[in-house]
Design a protein around this motif. Sequence first.
Motif, PDB file in Angstrom:
ATOM      1  N   CYS A   1       0.525  -0.949  -0.221  1.00 50.82           N
ATOM      2  CA  CYS A   1      -0.228   0.231   0.284  1.00 50.82           C
ATOM      3  C   CYS A   1       0.808   1.437   0.193  1.00 50.82           C
ATOM      4  O   CYS A   1       0.309   2.004  -0.753  1.00 50.82           O
ATOM      5  CB  CYS A   1      -1.258  -0.039   1.458  1.00 50.82           C
ATOM      6  SG  CYS A   1      -2.455   0.849   1.016  1.00 50.82           S
ATOM      7  N   ARG A   2       1.927   1.504   0.736  1.00 49.14           N
ATOM      8  CA  ARG A   2       2.578   2.584   1.036  1.00 49.14           C
ATOM      9  C   ARG A   2       3.162   2.773  -0.698  1.00 49.14           C
ATOM     10  O   ARG A   2       3.064   3.918  -0.663  1.00 49.14           O
ATOM     11  CB  ARG A   2       3.759   2.541   1.953  1.00 49.14           C
ATOM     12  CG  ARG A   2       4.279   3.471   2.326  1.00 49.14           C
ATOM     13  CD  ARG A   2       4.708   3.955   3.142  1.00 49.14           C
ATOM     14  NE  ARG A   2       5.562   5.488   3.711  1.00 49.14           N
ATOM     15  CZ  ARG A   2       5.930   5.953   4.253  1.00 49.14           C
ATOM     16  NH1 ARG A   2       4.865   5.895   4.854  1.00 49.14           N
ATOM     17  NH2 ARG A   2       6.172   7.499   3.997  1.00 49.14           N
ATOM     18  N   GLU A   3       4.388   1.970  -1.220  1.00 54.09           N
ATOM     19  CA  GLU A   3       4.426   1.453  -2.226  1.00 54.09           C
ATOM     20  C   GLU A   3       3.229   2.508  -3.125  1.00 54.09           C
ATOM     21  O   GLU A   3       3.418   3.583  -4.179  1.00 54.09           O
ATOM     22  CB  GLU A   3       4.938   0.604  -3.064  1.00 54.09           C
ATOM     23  CG  GLU A   3       5.965   0.957  -3.930  1.00 54.09           C
ATOM     24  CD  GLU A   3       6.563  -0.146  -4.669  1.00 54.09           C
ATOM     25  OE1 GLU A   3       6.748  -1.639  -3.917  1.00 54.09           O
ATOM     26  OE2 GLU A   3       7.108  -0.220  -5.523  1.00 54.09           O
ATOM     27  N   ILE A   4       2.286   2.229  -3.219  1.00 57.48           N
ATOM     28  CA  ILE A   4       0.936   2.653  -4.926  1.00 57.48           C
ATOM     29  C   ILE A   4       0.864   3.709  -4.231  1.00 57.48           C
ATOM     30  O   ILE A   4       0.471   4.650  -5.040  1.00 57.48           O
ATOM     31  CB  ILE A   4       0.104   1.274  -4.193  1.00 57.48           C
ATOM     32  CG1 ILE A   4       0.179  -0.002  -4.645  1.00 57.48           C
ATOM     33  CG2 ILE A   4      -1.176   2.572  -5.270  1.00 57.48           C
ATOM     34  CD1 ILE A   4      -0.818  -1.328  -4.308  1.00 57.48           C
TER      35      ILE A   4
ATOM     36  N   ASP B   1       7.614  -3.596 -10.945  1.00 57.67           N
ATOM     37  CA  ASP B   1       8.109  -2.301 -11.071  1.00 57.67           C
ATOM     38  C   ASP B   1       6.155  -1.781 -10.982  1.00 57.67           C
ATOM     39  O   ASP B   1       5.346  -1.099 -12.076  1.00 57.67           O
ATOM     40  CB  ASP B   1       8.043  -2.856 -12.691  1.00 57.67           C
ATOM     41  CG  ASP B   1       8.288  -1.371 -13.148  1.00 57.67           C
ATOM     42  OD1 ASP B   1       8.210  -0.272 -12.669  1.00 57.67           O
ATOM     43  OD2 ASP B   1       9.284  -2.020 -14.404  1.00 57.67           O
ATOM     44  N   VAL B   2       6.785  -1.041 -10.325  1.00 55.79           N
ATOM     45  CA  VAL B   2       5.304  -0.107  -9.494  1.00 55.79           C
ATOM     46  C   VAL B   2       4.537   0.734 -10.342  1.00 55.79           C
ATOM     47  O   VAL B   2       3.564   1.092 -11.216  1.00 55.79           O
ATOM     48  CB  VAL B   2       5.376   0.944  -7.822  1.00 55.79           C
ATOM     49  CG1 VAL B   2       6.704   1.948  -8.262  1.00 55.79           C
ATOM     50  CG2 VAL B   2       3.731   1.059  -7.261  1.00 55.79           C
ATOM     51  N   GLU B   3       5.685   1.754 -11.420  1.00 52.67           N
ATOM     52  CA  GLU B   3       5.175   2.506 -12.216  1.00 52.67           C
ATOM     53  C   GLU B   3       4.851   1.933 -13.139  1.00 52.67           C
ATOM     54  O   GLU B   3       4.120   2.119 -13.482  1.00 52.67           O
ATOM     55  CB  GLU B   3       6.363   2.929 -12.914  1.00 52.67           C
ATOM     56  CG  GLU B   3       7.584   4.576 -11.911  1.00 52.67           C
ATOM     57  CD  GLU B   3       6.370   5.722 -11.299  1.00 52.67           C
ATOM     58  OE1 GLU B   3       6.657   5.967 -10.238  1.00 52.67           O
ATOM     59  OE2 GLU B   3       6.082   5.571 -12.716  1.00 52.67           O
ATOM     60  N   ALA B   4       5.293   1.182 -13.685  1.00 58.12           N
ATOM     61  CA  ALA B   4       5.248  -0.177 -14.532  1.00 58.12           C
ATOM     62  C   ALA B   4       3.573  -0.144 -15.318  1.00 58.12           C
ATOM     63  O   ALA B   4       2.501  -0.391 -16.181  1.00 58.12           O
ATOM     64  CB  ALA B   4       5.549  -0.898 -15.299  1.00 58.12           C
ATOM     65  N   ILE B   5       3.431  -0.775 -13.611  1.00 62.76           N
ATOM     66  CA  ILE B   5       1.726  -1.133 -13.356  1.00 62.76           C
ATOM     67  C   ILE B   5       0.694  -0.485 -13.274  1.00 62.76           C
ATOM     68  O   ILE B   5      -0.581  -0.781 -13.510  1.00 62.76           O
ATOM     69  CB  ILE B   5       2.442  -1.937 -12.476  1.00 62.76           C
ATOM     70  CG1 ILE B   5       3.074  -3.315 -12.183  1.00 62.76           C
ATOM     71  CG2 ILE B   5       0.363  -2.882 -11.044  1.00 62.76           C
ATOM     72  CD1 ILE B   5       3.429  -3.718 -10.269  1.00 62.76           C
TER      73      ILE B   5
END
Length: 188
Positions: free
Chosen positions: A20-23, A162-166
């Motif tokens: 959650c924190r990364e999102i 890969d949070v950016e790509a997702i």
Amino acid sequence: MASTPRIAVVVGSTRPTRICREIATWAQTAAQPHSSLRYELVDLAEVGLPFLDEPLMASLQQYEHEHTRAWSRLVTSFAGFLFVLPQYNWGYPAVLKNALDFLYHEWHDKPASFLTYGTRGGNRAAAQLATVLQGLQMRVLDDHLEAVIAKTDVDDDWQLKDVEAILRPNLAQLRKIDIQMTEAVAGC
Ligand SMILES: Cc1cc2nc3c(=O)[nH]c(=O)nc-3n(C[C@H](O)[C@H](O)[C@H](O)COP(=O)(O)O)c2cc1C
């Protein structure tokens, strides 16, 4: 000159291995460059509220505990809220409901939207949260965001590869939310 309105990006999962924190950090940093608002993370793991332990209903605003008064001051300091949360068993995290229930008037009339996520985007959590935010008399924006996190998006430890790509496919929707938030804050 009026100061920049601050929007809380609330990290709504406190699990030790949460994504959650990364999102939420993605949402904060992705929304910021185009916005006239200031997005700030509010991590419920850091706020550290116990289970609701106030003797009186929040609507009476007679808080016995300093942690409630501190939470009240923090919530009051924000002009709007973007809640970020996973779907848990077709609902939303208890820790978020607990944090909402601690207060009442502090939420009133504040613009709110949310970003849910899950293998299908967390639509059931979204529906439940929208109802509760209306109960708190928040101004729920027309748009929210449901991010699909597929099994292929995470590694063996269920961490995002890969949070950016997702999350990139959700940028336009995040932008719409920011525009609505800006209008709602201006109308306060
Ligand atoms: C208690 C629990 C219930 C879950 N229920 C659902 C669910 O109903 N739908 C879904 O898509 N994912 C579900 N999941 C998977 C979560 O989407 C996934 O674990 C996600 O990483 C949880 O967010 P977090 O890591 O930030 O806590 C569930 C996970 C947990 C821990």
